[in-house]
Design a protein around this motif. Structure first.
Motif, PDB file in Angstrom:
ATOM      1  N   MET A 189     -39.411  -0.889 -11.777  1.00 21.85           N
ATOM      2  CA  MET A 189     -38.020  -1.235 -11.493  1.00 21.85           C
ATOM      3  C   MET A 189     -37.910  -2.437 -10.550  1.00 21.85           C
ATOM      4  O   MET A 189     -37.023  -3.273 -10.680  1.00 21.85           O
ATOM      5  CB  MET A 189     -37.316  -0.018 -10.869  1.00 21.85           C
ATOM      6  CG  MET A 189     -35.814  -0.180 -10.746  1.00 21.85           C
ATOM      7  SD  MET A 189     -35.026  -0.301 -12.362  1.00 21.85           S
ATOM      8  CE  MET A 189     -33.372  -0.719 -11.922  1.00 21.85           C
ATOM      9  N   LYS A 190     -38.883  -2.475  -9.602  1.00 21.80           N
ATOM     10  CA  LYS A 190     -38.871  -3.581  -8.637  1.00 21.80           C
ATOM     11  C   LYS A 190     -39.020  -4.925  -9.348  1.00 21.80           C
ATOM     12  O   LYS A 190     -38.393  -5.926  -8.977  1.00 21.80           O
ATOM     13  CB  LYS A 190     -40.007  -3.369  -7.631  1.00 21.80           C
ATOM     14  CG  LYS A 190     -39.977  -4.323  -6.457  1.00 21.80           C
ATOM     15  CD  LYS A 190     -41.090  -3.983  -5.470  1.00 21.80           C
ATOM     16  CE  LYS A 190     -41.087  -4.991  -4.323  1.00 21.80           C
ATOM     17  NZ  LYS A 190     -42.183  -4.697  -3.372  1.00 21.80           N
ATOM     18  N   LEU A 191     -39.863  -4.906 -10.424  1.00 22.11           N
ATOM     19  CA  LEU A 191     -40.094  -6.144 -11.183  1.00 22.11           C
ATOM     20  C   LEU A 191     -38.806  -6.603 -11.878  1.00 22.11           C
ATOM     21  O   LEU A 191     -38.474  -7.787 -11.874  1.00 22.11           O
ATOM     22  CB  LEU A 191     -41.190  -5.904 -12.223  1.00 22.11           C
ATOM     23  CG  LEU A 191     -41.493  -7.090 -13.153  1.00 22.11           C
ATOM     24  CD1 LEU A 191     -42.025  -8.274 -12.361  1.00 22.11           C
ATOM     25  CD2 LEU A 191     -42.474  -6.674 -14.252  1.00 22.11           C
ATOM     26  N   TYR A 192     -38.048  -5.622 -12.452  1.00 23.35           N
ATOM     27  CA  TYR A 192     -36.804  -5.972 -13.147  1.00 23.35           C
ATOM     28  C   TYR A 192     -35.766  -6.539 -12.168  1.00 23.35           C
ATOM     29  O   TYR A 192     -35.032  -7.478 -12.487  1.00 23.35           O
ATOM     30  CB  TYR A 192     -36.232  -4.733 -13.849  1.00 23.35           C
ATOM     31  CG  TYR A 192     -37.153  -4.170 -14.905  1.00 23.35           C
ATOM     32  CD1 TYR A 192     -37.863  -5.009 -15.762  1.00 23.35           C
ATOM     33  CD2 TYR A 192     -37.326  -2.797 -15.048  1.00 23.35           C
ATOM     34  CE1 TYR A 192     -38.716  -4.491 -16.734  1.00 23.35           C
ATOM     35  CE2 TYR A 192     -38.169  -2.269 -16.011  1.00 23.35           C
ATOM     36  CZ  TYR A 192     -38.867  -3.136 -16.841  1.00 23.35           C
ATOM     37  OH  TYR A 192     -39.698  -2.638 -17.789  1.00 23.35           O
ATOM     38  N   LEU A 193     -35.717  -5.934 -10.977  1.00 31.31           N
ATOM     39  CA  LEU A 193     -34.778  -6.439  -9.955  1.00 31.31           C
ATOM     40  C   LEU A 193     -35.125  -7.867  -9.558  1.00 31.31           C
ATOM     41  O   LEU A 193     -34.249  -8.726  -9.417  1.00 31.31           O
ATOM     42  CB  LEU A 193     -34.816  -5.535  -8.719  1.00 31.31           C
ATOM     43  CG  LEU A 193     -34.196  -4.143  -8.870  1.00 31.31           C
ATOM     44  CD1 LEU A 193     -34.496  -3.280  -7.653  1.00 31.31           C
ATOM     45  CD2 LEU A 193     -32.688  -4.268  -9.069  1.00 31.31           C
ATOM     46  N   LYS A 194     -36.452  -8.113  -9.418  1.00 34.73           N
ATOM     47  CA  LYS A 194     -36.904  -9.448  -9.031  1.00 34.73           C
ATOM     48  C   LYS A 194     -36.580 -10.478 -10.116  1.00 34.73           C
ATOM     49  O   LYS A 194     -36.101 -11.591  -9.826  1.00 34.73           O
ATOM     50  CB  LYS A 194     -38.413  -9.399  -8.785  1.00 34.73           C
ATOM     51  CG  LYS A 194     -38.962 -10.582  -8.009  1.00 34.73           C
ATOM     52  CD  LYS A 194     -40.431 -10.335  -7.677  1.00 34.73           C
ATOM     53  CE  LYS A 194     -40.987 -11.504  -6.889  1.00 34.73           C
ATOM     54  NZ  LYS A 194     -42.412 -11.285  -6.553  1.00 34.73           N
ATOM     55  N   LYS A 216     -35.979  -5.184 -26.436  1.00 33.29           N
ATOM     56  CA  LYS A 216     -34.537  -5.406 -26.221  1.00 33.29           C
ATOM     57  C   LYS A 216     -34.000  -4.518 -25.102  1.00 33.29           C
ATOM     58  O   LYS A 216     -33.120  -4.921 -24.338  1.00 33.29           O
ATOM     59  CB  LYS A 216     -33.762  -5.131 -27.514  1.00 33.29           C
ATOM     60  CG  LYS A 216     -33.914  -6.222 -28.550  1.00 33.29           C
ATOM     61  CD  LYS A 216     -33.008  -5.941 -29.741  1.00 33.29           C
ATOM     62  CE  LYS A 216     -33.091  -7.073 -30.752  1.00 33.29           C
ATOM     63  NZ  LYS A 216     -32.208  -6.827 -31.919  1.00 33.29           N
ATOM     64  N   SER A 217     -34.552  -3.293 -25.003  1.00 36.67           N
ATOM     65  CA  SER A 217     -34.055  -2.371 -23.969  1.00 36.67           C
ATOM     66  C   SER A 217     -34.314  -2.931 -22.565  1.00 36.67           C
ATOM     67  O   SER A 217     -33.467  -2.822 -21.674  1.00 36.67           O
ATOM     68  CB  SER A 217     -34.730  -1.011 -24.114  1.00 36.67           C
ATOM     69  OG  SER A 217     -36.132  -1.146 -23.988  1.00 36.67           O
ATOM     70  N   LYS A 218     -35.487  -3.562 -22.380  1.00 32.04           N
ATOM     71  CA  LYS A 218     -35.801  -4.140 -21.074  1.00 32.04           C
ATOM     72  C   LYS A 218     -34.935  -5.363 -20.794  1.00 32.04           C
ATOM     73  O   LYS A 218     -34.487  -5.608 -19.657  1.00 32.04           O
ATOM     74  CB  LYS A 218     -37.281  -4.500 -20.997  1.00 32.04           C
ATOM     75  CG  LYS A 218     -38.185  -3.261 -21.003  1.00 32.04           C
ATOM     76  CD  LYS A 218     -39.645  -3.625 -20.934  1.00 32.04           C
ATOM     77  CE  LYS A 218     -40.497  -2.354 -20.909  1.00 32.04           C
ATOM     78  NZ  LYS A 218     -41.942  -2.653 -20.922  1.00 32.04           N
ATOM     79  N   LEU A 219     -34.682  -6.127 -21.857  1.00 31.57           N
ATOM     80  CA  LEU A 219     -33.816  -7.309 -21.715  1.00 31.57           C
ATOM     81  C   LEU A 219     -32.383  -6.879 -21.359  1.00 31.57           C
ATOM     82  O   LEU A 219     -31.712  -7.518 -20.537  1.00 31.57           O
ATOM     83  CB  LEU A 219     -33.829  -8.097 -23.035  1.00 31.57           C
ATOM     84  CG  LEU A 219     -33.506  -9.586 -22.945  1.00 31.57           C
ATOM     85  CD1 LEU A 219     -34.424 -10.296 -21.965  1.00 31.57           C
ATOM     86  CD2 LEU A 219     -33.605 -10.221 -24.322  1.00 31.57           C
ATOM     87  N   ILE A 220     -31.944  -5.789 -22.002  1.00 33.32           N
ATOM     88  CA  ILE A 220     -30.596  -5.252 -21.710  1.00 33.32           C
ATOM     89  C   ILE A 220     -30.517  -4.767 -20.263  1.00 33.32           C
ATOM     90  O   ILE A 220     -29.531  -5.003 -19.562  1.00 33.32           O
ATOM     91  CB  ILE A 220     -30.258  -4.102 -22.693  1.00 33.32           C
ATOM     92  CG1 ILE A 220     -29.968  -4.682 -24.080  1.00 33.32           C
ATOM     93  CG2 ILE A 220     -29.066  -3.303 -22.200  1.00 33.32           C
ATOM     94  CD1 ILE A 220     -29.814  -3.627 -25.163  1.00 33.32           C
ATOM     95  N   LEU A 221     -31.614  -4.111 -19.795  1.00 33.22           N
ATOM     96  CA  LEU A 221     -31.634  -3.621 -18.412  1.00 33.22           C
ATOM     97  C   LEU A 221     -31.538  -4.778 -17.424  1.00 33.22           C
ATOM     98  O   LEU A 221     -30.750  -4.741 -16.463  1.00 33.22           O
ATOM     99  CB  LEU A 221     -32.930  -2.828 -18.170  1.00 33.22           C
ATOM    100  CG  LEU A 221     -33.139  -2.318 -16.741  1.00 33.22           C
ATOM    101  CD1 LEU A 221     -32.018  -1.356 -16.338  1.00 33.22           C
ATOM    102  CD2 LEU A 221     -34.497  -1.640 -16.603  1.00 33.22           C
TER     103      LEU A 221
END
Length: 406
Positions: free
Chosen positions: A1-6, A307-312
């Motif tokens: 999750m930290k990576l997605y926030l970054k 796509k799910s990660k891109l949407i997140l």
């Protein structure tokens, strides 16, 4: 999750102009919504406070059935100890006793009907600022046996301070009440109905005149926090006896409540239109942001990004931009609202004349109720989140090959 926030945070500031435009639209939307709602609530609070301070108080204690019949037979016992107990109740600013009756007032061959009100001079002045309305003579004290007369009534009777008038009427249980009383002072009201009919005298003088020792007709209660009216009403019911009833200002002034409700509906319609404008503004910005990144989304999906990660990541970006704009909007609106709360907007021209005619200072103070800031921020933030559905749906349906050809 930290990576997605970054990743989301870096994406936001990769195109600073785009981020600033999106956050600015939310910032101005929240600022405008809070200002509009504070202005509306502030005007209602001021209108209610002015109306109850003029006469009824936020709560009123009187005998059962007095409000419908207005007779001295519905009076109540009220000594200083009882009034002190009321004033010691939490959130009570002041309790003002009154003895109200109607009498004939005569001078030479002129006779008029007047509303005669026995008052505690000091407390009455604290609640209604009656002393400020004095235009001739002096203000009453507790032991005077004279009257204050309204300016319009004095003009109709052709009398002035130092003259004497005859007060004639009925005391309690039909006892005749008559006295020749000197005019100590003249007060002027903006409202013609008040200015042509009111007479004030000390409450002790009134009790002797109407043969009502230790009795009064009403106790008006002012609150230092009107939002606590429910709590105060419960406490006052514990103090009052079975012969008394407690009425709220909403029950005593239904016309004012209906007027505010009608104006509130029109205000809500205006606010709804504002929300629609805000929603289309935010949605337009989000659509622009999405269209700019179509090729980027296509490349990312083609190299294996789900796509799910891109949407997140896109959702985190939308939420972050909404938070930036929303928090800045609330923070900036606080000093603006506080300034106009302490320095209210003042009417001029015809609006000023209309306000003064109704005895209300021609000003529009803003409300500083924290609930307004929270509610408006939440609504606009919710609109921003709804707008984020568009890029989610866009990515879900995106075909990488077609996207990379754009």
């Amino acid at each position: 999750m930290k990576l997605y926030l970054k990743l989301a945070w870096r994406n936001i500031w990769r195109n600073k102009r785009r981020t600033i435009i999106a956050a600015s639209s939310i910032f101005f939307a929240i600022l405008l919504a809070i200002f509009t709602r504070s202005l509306q609530h502030g005007s209602y609070d001021y209108m209610i406070d002015s109306a109850v301070r003029l006469y009824t108080g936020y709560l009123q204690i009187h005998g059962k059935g007095y409000w419908e019949e207005r007779t001295l037979e519905k009076s109540i016992e009220a000594n200083e100890e009882f009034i002190n107990k009321i004033e010691k109740t939490k959130f009570v600013e002041i309790a003002v006793p009154r003895l109200e009756n109607f009498m004939l007032i005569s001078s030479n061959n002129i006779t008029k009907v007047a509303s005669v009100i026995g008052i505690d001079p000091e407390k009455e002045n604290q609640m209604t600022r009656l002393k400020e309305k004095l235009v001739a003579g002096r203000y009453l004290n507790d032991y005077d046996e004279g009257i204050l007369i309204s300016e319009g009534l004095a003009r109709l009777l052709n009398v002035q301070t130092g003259d004497s008038v005859i007060l004639y009427g009925q005391g309690i249980y039909g006892i005749t009440a008559a006295v020749i009383s000197p005019i100590i002072g003249i007060v002027k009201f903006a409202l013609p109905d008040l200015n042509n009919s009111f007479v004030y005298l000390p409450i002790r003088f009134g009790q002797n005149l109407f043969s009502m020792e230790n009795k009064i007709t009403t106790i008006s209660v002012m609150l230092n926090n009107p939002k606590k009216i429910d709590e105060v009403e419960i406490e006052l019911k514990k103090l009052a006896n079975n012969e008394s009833e407690i009425m709220r200002w909403e029950d005593m002034m239904p016309e004012l409540v209906q007027g505010i409700q009608l104006d509130s509906v029109s205000g809500m319609i205006m606010l709804l239109i504002l929300y629609l404008v805000i929603a289309f503004g935010i949605l337009g910005t989000v659509m622009m942001m999405t269209a700019e990144r179509t090729k980027e989304f296509g490349i990312l999906i083609s190299i294996g990004v789900k796509k799910s990660k891109l949407i997140l990541i896109t959702t985190i970006e939308s939420v972050s931009i909404a938070l930036i704009g929303g928090l800045l909007g609330v923070l900036f609106s606080i000093p603006v609202v506080y300034y106009f709360h302490n320095n209210p907007i003042r009417f001029t021209g015809e609006l000023e004349e209309i306000s003064l005619k109704f005895g209300v200072e021609p000003i529009l103070p803003l409300s500083i109720d924290p609930g307004i800031f929270v509610a408006q921020a939440f609504i606009v933030f919710f609109i921003a989140l709804l707008s984020s559905i568009y890029p989610l749906n866009f990515i879900r349906k995106l075909k990488p090959v077609e996207a990379m050809r754009l």
